[in-house]
Design an enzyme around this catalytic site. Structure first.
Site, PDB file in Angstrom:
ATOM      1  N   TYR A 196      -1.806  -2.323   7.383  1.00  0.00           N
ATOM      2  CA  TYR A 196      -2.188  -2.763   6.080  1.00  0.00           C
ATOM      3  C   TYR A 196      -2.543  -1.628   5.303  1.00  0.00           C
ATOM      4  O   TYR A 196      -2.357  -1.418   4.347  1.00  0.00           O
ATOM      5  CB  TYR A 196      -3.451  -3.671   6.477  1.00  0.00           C
ATOM      6  CG  TYR A 196      -4.045  -4.224   5.336  1.00  0.00           C
ATOM      7  CD1 TYR A 196      -5.020  -3.455   4.555  1.00  0.00           C
ATOM      8  CD2 TYR A 196      -4.066  -5.604   5.111  1.00  0.00           C
ATOM      9  CE1 TYR A 196      -5.701  -4.076   3.549  1.00  0.00           C
ATOM     10  CE2 TYR A 196      -4.832  -6.198   4.145  1.00  0.00           C
ATOM     11  CZ  TYR A 196      -5.458  -5.335   3.239  1.00  0.00           C
ATOM     12  OH  TYR A 196      -6.130  -6.001   2.198  1.00  0.00           O
ATOM     13  N   CYS A 197      -3.430  -0.409   5.917  1.00  0.00           N
ATOM     14  CA  CYS A 197      -3.917   0.577   5.378  1.00  0.00           C
ATOM     15  C   CYS A 197      -2.488   1.444   4.959  1.00  0.00           C
ATOM     16  O   CYS A 197      -2.628   2.121   3.839  1.00  0.00           O
ATOM     17  CB  CYS A 197      -4.982   1.377   6.032  1.00  0.00           C
ATOM     18  SG  CYS A 197      -6.394   0.507   6.227  1.00  0.00           S
ATOM     19  N   VAL A 198      -1.557   1.539   5.829  1.00  0.00           N
ATOM     20  CA  VAL A 198      -0.422   2.518   5.419  1.00  0.00           C
ATOM     21  C   VAL A 198       0.052   1.907   3.998  1.00  0.00           C
ATOM     22  O   VAL A 198       0.458   2.654   3.213  1.00  0.00           O
ATOM     23  CB  VAL A 198       0.494   2.422   6.701  1.00  0.00           C
ATOM     24  CG1 VAL A 198       1.819   3.065   6.238  1.00  0.00           C
ATOM     25  CG2 VAL A 198       0.038   3.352   7.714  1.00  0.00           C
TER      26      VAL A 198
ATOM     27  N   HIS B 284      -2.261   2.499   0.867  1.00  0.00           N
ATOM     28  CA  HIS B 284      -2.453   3.907   0.404  1.00  0.00           C
ATOM     29  C   HIS B 284      -1.128   4.639   0.135  1.00  0.00           C
ATOM     30  O   HIS B 284      -1.190   5.566  -0.589  1.00  0.00           O
ATOM     31  CB  HIS B 284      -3.496   4.831   1.511  1.00  0.00           C
ATOM     32  CG  HIS B 284      -4.907   3.679   1.404  1.00  0.00           C
ATOM     33  ND1 HIS B 284      -5.781   4.209   0.268  1.00  0.00           N
ATOM     34  CD2 HIS B 284      -5.263   2.937   2.340  1.00  0.00           C
ATOM     35  CE1 HIS B 284      -6.774   3.398   0.577  1.00  0.00           C
ATOM     36  NE2 HIS B 284      -6.522   2.571   1.414  1.00  0.00           N
TER      37      HIS B 284
END
Length: 345
Positions: A89-91, A94
């Site tokens: 999710y964060c990959v 961002h």
């Protein structure tokens, strides 16, 4: 997609924006102005208002403030740490944001992402940092923030902000929409230190002493850690807290597993009513990929409130993040602060 994004949150119910009051409303308003969106990784903290404020202070003062290092460098670090922690999710978010700031990855930012990806485990000789010494406090603090957020996201959110049913061809455009929304409102300046007044002053943990050259960054880390620790100390049993600290002290950052055979010997010595919190906190800190719904259900049997689940997960996540930060070293320890600590507001 942005409008319904809070529905992606699992295990707890985020406070809807139109129902927010007090500290939650204050943080939501600040996030709207200075981040552009009420992002699910922030909103999932809302059942625990003080923990929500701590998360916002961390995120704002490390990633969002346009300091020495710049937003693109910080997004590169966020991407690298999230890759190391396998937080898809964060990959997604961002990396997409980084591309809106720079276009295709540039070589210096790719090197920074690669360097940040190596900040997870200890043992190997540290690689030269691909940035000036004066950027170290901001970039290392961003890494701590994402060691924290990755663990929270892996528990409470799916693998991507794009719904699984979305056509594959639509994933890129959808992520770009999310990424472009992540910017301050027109005319809003994200100045260092303006969020600090949300939390009481506190001493900086010795493990994060590399942050001292940037007073606002150091103050944000100190206040957030103290706030999250205080929330846990109100109700998390002391043997559970002692166990997590002991296991992190001997961990080099390498995830245990692949099985969960490591977990039972650590928690068998505890009383039955302490084991669910101990098991869940150990999993959040050391092996978030091994968490199951049954772990959350077992914890809820004794602590049914959303607030307790958020507080436990936040405490375990931030304790692990501080442990990761204790392994960081500033490239040049002679860096000196050149601006005074800003007043909180």
């Amino acid at each position: 997609m942005l409008k319904g994004s809070l529905k992606q949150i699992r295990h707890v119910t985020a406070v809807p924006r139109h129902e927010a009051k007090g500290l939650v409303a204050d943080v939501y308003d600040r996030a709207g102005r200075e981040f552009g969106i009420l992002a699910p990784p922030l909103a999932l903290h809302s059942p625990a208002p003080e923990t929500l404020a701590a998360c916002w202070v961390l995120l704002r003062e490390t990633l969002l403030v346009d300091g020495r290092a710049g937003r693109a460098a910080k997004e590169a670090v966020a991407t690298g740490v999230s890759q190391a922690n396998e937080c898809a999710y964060c990959v997604d978010v961002h990396r997409a944001k980084l591309q809106t700031l720079t276009g295709p990855d540039t070589a210096p930012l790719a090197a920074l992402t690669d360097w940040a990806r190596g900040l997870t485990t200890a043992g190997d000789p540290p690689r030269p940092a691909p940035f000036p010494a004066e950027h170290a406090p901001e970039l290392l603090a961003t890494a701590v923030t994402f060691h924290y957020l990755n663990r929270m996201v892996r528990l409470f959110l799916p693998d991507s902000p794009v719904p699984a049913a979305a056509p594959r061809a639509g994933r890129g455009p959808a992520l770009r929409i999310v990424a472009r929304a992540m910017r301050p409102d027109t005319g809003t300046t994200v100045t260092a230190g303006a969020s600090l007044g949300l939390l009481p002053a506190a001493p900086l943990p010795a493990a994060l002493s590399w942050a001292r050259p940037e007073p606002a960054v150091a103050d944000a880390l100190a206040r957030a850690v103290a706030c999250v620790d205080a929330s846990a100390e109100h109700w998390v049993p002391e043997p559970v807290r002692e166990l997590l600290h002991a296991e992190l002290a001997v961990s080099d950052g390498t995830p245990p597993g692949p099985s969960r055979a490591w977990l039972d010997p650590l928690t068998d010595r505890l009383t039955p009513d302490q084991r669910p919190a101990a098991r869940l906190s150990l999993l959040v800190a050391l092996a978030p990929y091994q968490i199951t719904d049954a772990d959350v259900t077992a914890f809820r049997a004794g602590r049914p409130g959303d607030r307790e689940l958020v507080e436990l997960a936040a405490w375990a996540s931030l304790t692990a993040a501080v442990r990761a930060g204790s392994r960081f070293t500033a490239p040049l320890p002679d860096a000196r602060p050149t601006r005074p600590a800003p007043a909180g507001g």
